[in-house]
Design a protein around this motif. Structure first.
Motif, PDB file in Angstrom:
ATOM      1  N   PRO A 197       0.745  -1.603   0.030  1.00 19.55           N
ATOM      2  CA  PRO A 197      -0.068   0.003   0.131  1.00 19.55           C
ATOM      3  C   PRO A 197       0.763   0.745  -0.035  1.00 19.55           C
ATOM      4  O   PRO A 197       2.360   1.573   0.405  1.00 19.55           O
ATOM      5  N   GLU A 198       0.628   2.439  -0.139  1.00 17.56           N
ATOM      6  CA  GLU A 198       1.026   3.160  -0.094  1.00 17.56           C
ATOM      7  C   GLU A 198       1.581   4.271   1.205  1.00 17.56           C
ATOM      8  O   GLU A 198       2.607   4.563   1.879  1.00 17.56           O
ATOM      9  N   VAL A 199       0.148   4.127   2.465  1.00 19.73           N
ATOM     10  CA  VAL A 199       0.332   3.842   3.292  1.00 19.73           C
ATOM     11  C   VAL A 199      -0.540   2.880   4.194  1.00 19.73           C
ATOM     12  O   VAL A 199      -1.301   2.849   3.778  1.00 19.73           O
ATOM     13  N   ALA A 200       0.134   2.415   5.679  1.00 17.54           N
ATOM     14  CA  ALA A 200      -0.325   1.387   5.925  1.00 17.54           C
ATOM     15  C   ALA A 200      -1.134   1.799   7.378  1.00 17.54           C
ATOM     16  O   ALA A 200      -0.316   2.854   7.919  1.00 17.54           O
ATOM     17  N   ASN A 201      -1.718   1.455   7.690  1.00 19.14           N
ATOM     18  CA  ASN A 201      -2.413   1.633   8.849  1.00 19.14           C
ATOM     19  C   ASN A 201      -2.339   0.718   9.541  1.00 19.14           C
ATOM     20  O   ASN A 201      -2.485  -0.579   9.316  1.00 19.14           O
ATOM     21  N   LEU A 202      -1.665   0.820  10.617  1.00 20.57           N
ATOM     22  CA  LEU A 202      -1.361  -0.270  11.838  1.00 20.57           C
ATOM     23  C   LEU A 202      -1.644  -0.302  13.083  1.00 20.57           C
ATOM     24  O   LEU A 202      -2.866   0.114  13.712  1.00 20.57           O
ATOM     25  N   PRO A 203      -1.909  -2.182  13.544  1.00 22.01           N
ATOM     26  CA  PRO A 203      -0.805  -2.849  13.362  1.00 22.01           C
ATOM     27  C   PRO A 203      -1.367  -3.175  11.941  1.00 22.01           C
ATOM     28  O   PRO A 203      -2.080  -3.490  11.707  1.00 22.01           O
ATOM     29  N   ALA A 204       0.093  -3.411  11.281  1.00 20.33           N
ATOM     30  CA  ALA A 204      -0.625  -5.007   9.858  1.00 20.33           C
ATOM     31  C   ALA A 204       0.797  -5.226   9.031  1.00 20.33           C
ATOM     32  O   ALA A 204       1.561  -5.382   9.865  1.00 20.33           O
ATOM     33  N   PHE A 205      -0.250  -6.548   8.287  1.00 14.15           N
ATOM     34  CA  PHE A 205       1.180  -7.087   7.523  1.00 14.15           C
ATOM     35  C   PHE A 205       0.465  -6.865   6.002  1.00 14.15           C
ATOM     36  O   PHE A 205      -0.202  -6.389   5.714  1.00 14.15           O
ATOM     37  N   VAL A 206       2.033  -6.429   5.417  1.00 16.56           N
ATOM     38  CA  VAL A 206       1.798  -6.569   3.924  1.00 16.56           C
ATOM     39  C   VAL A 206       2.805  -8.035   2.947  1.00 16.56           C
ATOM     40  O   VAL A 206       3.588  -8.222   3.708  1.00 16.56           O
ATOM     41  N   ILE A 207       2.063  -8.534   2.265  1.00 20.23           N
ATOM     42  CA  ILE A 207       2.140  -9.136   1.438  1.00 20.23           C
ATOM     43  C   ILE A 207       3.140  -9.424   0.484  1.00 20.23           C
ATOM     44  O   ILE A 207       2.534  -8.377  -0.195  1.00 20.23           O
ATOM     45  N   LEU A 258       3.533  -5.129  10.885  1.00 18.16           N
ATOM     46  CA  LEU A 258       4.351  -3.689  10.940  1.00 18.16           C
ATOM     47  C   LEU A 258       3.437  -3.244  13.029  1.00 18.16           C
ATOM     48  O   LEU A 258       2.574  -3.581  12.246  1.00 18.16           O
ATOM     49  N   VAL A 259       3.955  -2.303  13.239  1.00 14.25           N
ATOM     50  CA  VAL A 259       3.688  -1.901  14.762  1.00 14.25           C
ATOM     51  C   VAL A 259       4.057  -0.397  14.754  1.00 14.25           C
ATOM     52  O   VAL A 259       5.389  -0.052  14.738  1.00 14.25           O
ATOM     53  N   ALA A 260       3.152   0.230  15.441  1.00 18.82           N
ATOM     54  CA  ALA A 260       2.973   0.974  15.638  1.00 18.82           C
ATOM     55  C   ALA A 260       4.701   1.875  16.759  1.00 18.82           C
ATOM     56  O   ALA A 260       4.987   0.835  17.233  1.00 18.82           O
ATOM     57  N   ARG A 261       5.408   2.488  16.576  1.00 15.78           N
ATOM     58  CA  ARG A 261       6.678   2.645  17.863  1.00 15.78           C
ATOM     59  C   ARG A 261       5.999   3.676  18.597  1.00 15.78           C
ATOM     60  O   ARG A 261       7.101   4.318  19.714  1.00 15.78           O
ATOM     61  N   ARG A 302       5.838  -1.158  24.249  1.00 15.33           N
ATOM     62  CA  ARG A 302       4.070  -1.788  24.085  1.00 15.33           C
ATOM     63  C   ARG A 302       4.323  -2.100  22.746  1.00 15.33           C
ATOM     64  O   ARG A 302       3.548  -2.934  22.318  1.00 15.33           O
ATOM     65  N   GLY A 303       4.826  -1.627  21.913  1.00 15.66           N
ATOM     66  CA  GLY A 303       4.664  -1.933  19.680  1.00 15.66           C
ATOM     67  C   GLY A 303       5.289  -3.282  19.647  1.00 15.66           C
ATOM     68  O   GLY A 303       5.642  -4.227  19.803  1.00 15.66           O
ATOM     69  N   GLN A 339       5.995   7.072  12.857  1.00 12.31           N
ATOM     70  CA  GLN A 339       7.314   5.504  12.825  1.00 12.31           C
ATOM     71  C   GLN A 339       6.357   4.242  13.386  1.00 12.31           C
ATOM     72  O   GLN A 339       6.243   4.399  14.486  1.00 12.31           O
ATOM     73  N   HIS A 340       7.709   3.726  12.637  1.00 14.12           N
ATOM     74  CA  HIS A 340       7.004   2.061  13.369  1.00 14.12           C
ATOM     75  C   HIS A 340       7.397   0.625  13.431  1.00 14.12           C
ATOM     76  O   HIS A 340       8.977   1.805  12.832  1.00 14.12           O
ATOM     77  N   ILE A 341       8.106  -0.720  13.446  1.00 11.49           N
ATOM     78  CA  ILE A 341       8.959  -1.733  13.489  1.00 11.49           C
ATOM     79  C   ILE A 341       8.294  -2.004  12.879  1.00 11.49           C
ATOM     80  O   ILE A 341       6.976  -2.445  12.913  1.00 11.49           O
ATOM     81  N   GLY A 342       8.959  -3.496  13.220  1.00 11.09           N
ATOM     82  CA  GLY A 342       8.632  -4.301  12.580  1.00 11.09           C
ATOM     83  C   GLY A 342       9.566  -5.472  12.049  1.00 11.09           C
ATOM     84  O   GLY A 342      10.648  -5.848  13.103  1.00 11.09           O
ATOM     85  N   ALA A 343       9.049  -7.002  11.777  1.00 12.06           N
ATOM     86  CA  ALA A 343       9.896  -8.026  11.187  1.00 12.06           C
ATOM     87  C   ALA A 343       8.693  -8.446   9.827  1.00 12.06           C
ATOM     88  O   ALA A 343       7.995  -8.088   9.403  1.00 12.06           O
TER      89      ALA A 343
END
Length: 138
Positions: free
Chosen positions: A29-39, A63-66, A71-72, A123-127
């Motif tokens: 996506p252009e912008v992801a609403n968090l928490p989210a996953f992108v394939i 992806l989760v909010a930082r 908590r993220g 800002q977000h963190i992810g894996a």
């Protein structure tokens, strides 16, 4: 044989049904609403046998909010954990067909944990979870 589009859609549906708080995107996506996953499809192996079977490799970016990294990180841990009610791996393990008649999916690993990303000023963190999906001519 299921198409890559059907596999992406099925994978998104399985994860979303099991973990409704995660917003799923089966395309980037252009912008992801968090928490989210992108394939995102990564590669394919067409040489499994003398048939038309294919193994697709996809990455699921989680992806989760930082806003508060503690908590993220706790949320991220639950999503990438190997089992549990919020585990993406468990969701796929419980429904490896992805709702398709000729498909077998499994989460094979995790990488890229943490980091600092930004999307639309947030800002977000992810894996990244690697998914292996075999589809055939069943």
């Amino acid at each position: 044989m299921s198409s890559i589009a059907a596999i992406r859609s099925g994978l998104a549906s399985v994860i979303s049904a099991a973990i409704p708080e995660l917003r799923g995107y089966d395309t980037v996506p252009e912008v992801a609403n968090l928490p989210a996953f992108v394939i995102e499809p990564v590669s394919a192996d067409y040489l499994l046998s003398m048939s038309l079977d294919t193994t697709w490799f996809l990455d699921v970016f989680v992806l989760v909010a930082r806003s508060d990294s503690g908590r993220g990180q706790t949320k991220l841990d639950a999503y990438v954990n190997g089992y549990g009610t919020k585990s993406i791996r468990q969701a796929v393990f419980n429904n490896p067909s992805l709702g398709l008649s000729d498909t077998d999916a499994t989460i094979t690993g995790m990488r890229g944990y943490g980091g600092s990303h930004e999307s639309n000023g947030l800002q977000h963190i992810g894996a990244i979870l690697r998914v292996s999906v075999t589809t055939g001519t069943a």
